[in-house]
Design an enzyme around this catalytic site. Structure first.
Site, PDB file in Angstrom:
ATOM      1  N   HIS A  93     117.106  42.779  -6.631  1.00 19.03           N
ATOM      2  CA  HIS A  93     116.337  41.542  -6.672  1.00 19.03           C
ATOM      3  C   HIS A  93     116.073  41.116  -8.105  1.00 19.03           C
ATOM      4  CE1 HIS A  93     113.111  38.631  -6.302  1.00 19.03           C
ATOM      5  NE2 HIS A  93     113.379  38.525  -5.021  1.00 19.03           N
TER       6      HIS A  93
ATOM      7  N   HIS B 158     110.854  43.903   3.895  1.00 17.95           N
ATOM      8  CA  HIS B 158     111.324  43.006   2.834  1.00 17.95           C
ATOM      9  C   HIS B 158     111.833  43.765   1.611  1.00 17.95           C
ATOM     10  CE1 HIS B 158     110.229  40.142  -0.626  1.00 17.95           C
ATOM     11  NE2 HIS B 158     111.251  39.585  -0.019  1.00 17.95           N
TER      12      HIS B 158
END
EC number: 4.6.1.-
Length: 273
Positions: A41, A5
């Site tokens: 992110h 991830h």
């Protein structure tokens, strides 16, 4: 798939694959003109992770290409699929098609090397908003107009908003998508989420008329949750700790039923017991 991830820096590709990941997920942020700009992110992100690692998108693609091109010094045979988590919520709905076109151009040039011995990994375009389905059509049109429609064989799709399964099916119809569908379900590791919708997605996958080919669950960092997800029949688990998933897959209960996917497995084909 053991899916690493939030792999947003080139150095993290080695790190996650060496821990056991055969797939990675990378965040893609866009500028105001719908150009894919950074693999980034930002804050907040998963508990226990650094939220701010980044590269320029095109530079990341070059690093990823090296990691997935046989014969390259950085090559990882094990890394077979990459999910691009497309952060399109910063865009207006009417920019989705442009985002798809620009994404296709970036990948064609920097990852697929204009169709000349580029990276070999399968790519999943993961879109957070059903209203942005034209990203898919824009992407496809561009690869076709650039003379490389065959690269669509390497591309799959996911809508990541945990929408009603029926609504997702309707959206794929609008986008003209009839296969290569991964369905994600999940939530940040800071929160808990049950497996109800995962079970619905698995049921759709296994029915004769479902639209889903594969199901993955995110973000799982604990052994107990990994077992629950495997028991529910998922095809992939996204994690911050690929070694945890690898350990559970080695337990006798799961060794017999699951194995780590290799490049010879077809990620668009529903697995039949």
């Amino acid at each position: 798939l053991d899916m690493g991830h939030m792999v947003n820096a080139i150095a993290q590709i080695d790190e996650f694959v060496n821990l056991g990941a055969n797939s990675i997920e990378t965040d893609v942020s866009f500028d105001d003109s719908a150009n894919p700009e950074y693999t980034y992110h930002g804050v907040p992100c998963d508990c226990g992770r650094t939220c701010t690692k980044w590269e320029y998108f095109n530079e990341f693609l070059k690093g990823l290409r090296k990691a997935t091109t046989p014969g390259d010094s950085k090559y990882h045979e094990k890394l077979v699929l990459v999910v691009f988590d497309l952060k399109t919520s910063s865009l207006y709905d009417n920019q989705a098609s442009d985002a798809g076109k620009k994404l296709a151009k970036s990948l064609l040039q920097n990852y697929w090397n204009n169709g000349n011995n580029g990276g070999r990994a399968y790519i999943v375009l993961s879109i957070p908003n059903l209203a942005h389905y034209k990203l898919i059509t824009g992407f496809k049109e561009t690869l076709t107009s650039e003379g490389h429609p065959e690269l669509m064989d390497k591309v799959g799709y996911d809508f990541s908003g945990n929408d009603e399964i029926g609504d997702v099916a309707k959206t794929y119809k609008k986008a003209g998508v009839t296969g290569h569908v991964w369905q994600s379900d999940g939530i940040t590791n800071c929160l808990l989420r049950g497996l109800d919708r995962v079970r619905k997605a698995v049921a759709n996958r296994d029915s004769s008329n479902g639209y889903i080919n594969k199901v993955y669950y995110w973000t799982v960092d604990k052994r107990a949750t990994t077992r629950d997800a495997l028991d529910a029949g998922v095809d992939g688990i996204m994690t911050n700790y690929p070694d945890v998933i690898a350990d559970v897959l080695n337990e006798s209960a799961y060794k017999a039923k699951f194995r780590i996917a290799s490049y010879d497995d077809n990620p668009w084909e529903t697995f039949k017991n």
